[in-house]
Design an enzyme around this catalytic site. Structure first.
Site, PDB file in Angstrom:
ATOM      1  N   GLY A   1     -12.206   2.305   3.519  1.00 34.96           N
ATOM      2  CA  GLY A   1     -11.085   3.225   3.484  1.00 34.96           C
ATOM      3  C   GLY A   1     -11.468   4.617   3.016  1.00 34.96           C
ATOM      4  N   THR A   2     -11.161   5.618   3.804  1.00 32.52           N
ATOM      5  CA  THR A   2     -11.321   7.010   3.422  1.00 32.52           C
ATOM      6  C   THR A   2     -10.344   7.828   4.250  1.00 32.52           C
ATOM      7  OG1 THR A   2     -12.816   8.926   3.400  1.00 32.52           O
ATOM      8  CG2 THR A   2     -13.212   7.269   5.089  1.00 32.52           C
TER       9      THR A   2
ATOM     10  N   ARG B   1     -16.062  11.507   7.163  1.00 36.62           N
ATOM     11  CA  ARG B   1     -16.587  10.225   6.677  1.00 36.62           C
ATOM     12  C   ARG B   1     -16.183   9.088   7.598  1.00 36.62           C
ATOM     13  NH1 ARG B   1     -15.116  10.988   0.262  1.00 36.62           N
ATOM     14  NH2 ARG B   1     -16.664  12.622  -0.182  1.00 36.62           N
TER      15      ARG B   1
ATOM     16  N   GLY C   1     -15.174   0.476  -5.149  1.00 37.60           N
ATOM     17  CA  GLY C   1     -14.099   1.358  -5.580  1.00 37.60           C
ATOM     18  C   GLY C   1     -14.517   2.812  -5.639  1.00 37.60           C
TER      19      GLY C   1
ATOM     20  N   LEU D   1     -17.524  -0.400  -1.272  1.00 38.13           N
ATOM     21  CA  LEU D   1     -18.234   0.693  -1.946  1.00 38.13           C
ATOM     22  C   LEU D   1     -17.956   0.693  -3.440  1.00 38.13           C
ATOM     23  CD1 LEU D   1     -17.737   3.599   0.629  1.00 38.13           C
ATOM     24  CD2 LEU D   1     -19.610   1.953   0.450  1.00 38.13           C
TER      25      LEU D   1
ATOM     26  N   TYR E   1       0.832  -1.204   0.000  1.00 41.60           N
ATOM     27  CA  TYR E   1       0.000   0.000   0.000  1.00 41.60           C
ATOM     28  C   TYR E   1       0.870   1.259   0.000  1.00 41.60           C
ATOM     29  CZ  TYR E   1      -4.168  -2.824   1.026  1.00 41.60           C
ATOM     30  OH  TYR E   1      -5.197  -3.733   0.972  1.00 41.60           O
TER      31      TYR E   1
ATOM     32  N   SER F   1      -5.993 -13.624   0.850  1.00 42.90           N
ATOM     33  CA  SER F   1      -6.802 -12.604   0.186  1.00 42.90           C
ATOM     34  C   SER F   1      -6.920 -12.973  -1.282  1.00 42.90           C
ATOM     35  CB  SER F   1      -6.136 -11.232   0.349  1.00 42.90           C
ATOM     36  OG  SER F   1      -6.902 -10.210  -0.250  1.00 42.90           O
TER      37      SER F   1
END
Length: 296
Positions: free
Chosen positions: A260-261, A266, A215, A213, A54, A159
């Site tokens: 993730g945000t 949010r 992407g 969501l 990441y 994963s």
């Protein structure tokens, strides 16, 4: 916040904060990262999802700066990370192409690098990030067993594995694989019927859902599916994102969405999904739009 039992002595918050974009934020300071963590903890979100790749192999370092600045944070968190993707960037800039490496040496090295980057003695869960066509399941399985035995990793999983990938790797292991993180959302519905969810539900494995969501498309798109999501959102006084997550939470297999945000507002609303009631009829109302037709 519901807790999902991963092993007899390890549980995760059902909502997981995904850190794949944490290195892309305009503010990567320890204070700002800590603010994100605190916003999650305030809602009972204690599980944080990372991967060595990441941020071009920088996201773990960004988290590590915050954890080293405030040692009180780590004991309140469960940290997930992943390995096996080697991409020509960062520490692997000299690689001639992107590839997967599930050898014992690479797994051991990746874990040590992740621990050093995040400033922690252990991670709660290590995942093999992608199925490796060259995987020697005996070598990979032994390496994962060794990671748990060493205490550097509390539990292991995978994963993006299909059931047959899972069974191959598990067949060569003493430790149990505890989760599979796969793409599931209201717009990525194949796992509901292709056997992926059924396999894990049958065996009682926890499943983590990446990109719940779609992407970001489920937030920004405008189509029949999002129109129906908006309809339910208006009825229940939440935003569209909460409905998208509640769609996954409605499933009896107890899916753990990874959200993730970088936006603090949010983040503070991630748990709104728990306020949403999705009836069986509402679930199929959304599912029908994702299919593009009524169910047979």
């Amino acid at each position: 916040m519901p807790r999902i039992q991963i092993t007899p002595d390890l549980s995760f918050s059902q909502l997981v904060y995904g850190m794949w974009r944490i290195g892309d934020d305009t503010d990567t300071s320890a204070a700002h990262v800590a603010a994100k963590i605190h916003a999650c903890l305030a809602q009972g979100i204690t599980t944080f999802d990372q991967a060595d790749i990441y941020g071009g192999y920088t996201a773990e370092d960004v988290l590590g700066v915050a954890l080293k600045a405030d040692p009180s944070l780590r004991p309140q968190m469960e940290i997930v990370t992943k390995c096996d993707i080697v991409a020509p960037m960062g520490r692997y800039a000299d690689s001639k192409c992107k590839y997967y490496d599930t050898t014992r040496a690479h797994i051991a090295s990746s874990v040590d690098l992740s621990l050093a980057a995040m400033g922690t003695d252990y991670v709660d869960l290590l995942l093999i990030h992608r199925p490796d066509p060259l995987m020697d399941h005996h070598e990979t399985g032994a390496a994962l067993d060794e990671m748990v035995k060493s205490g550097k990793v509390r539990a292991v999983g995978v994963s993006n594995f299909r059931p047959y990938d899972w069974e191959l790797l598990q067949s060569a292991m003493t430790e149990k694989l505890v989760t599979n993180q796969i793409e599931i959302s209201a717009s990525a519905i194949a796992p509901f019927t292709n056997g992926d969810i059924a396999f894990h539900q049958r065996h009682g494995h926890a499943m983590m859902a990446w990109s719940p969501l779609g992407g970001g498309d489920l937030m920004t798109g405008q189509n029949a599916l999002t129109d129906r999501m908006d309809e339910i959102a208006r009825d229940q006084g939440v935003d569209r994102a909460a409905v998208a997550v509640a769609f996954l939470l409605r499933h009896p297999s107890k899916i753990l969405p990874v959200l993730g945000t970088n936006n603090l507002d949010r983040i503070a609303r991630l748990s709104d999904a728990l306020k949403v009631t999705i009836s069986r009829q509402d679930w199929f109302y959304l599912y029908e739009s994702a299919l593009g037709a009524e169910v047979p």
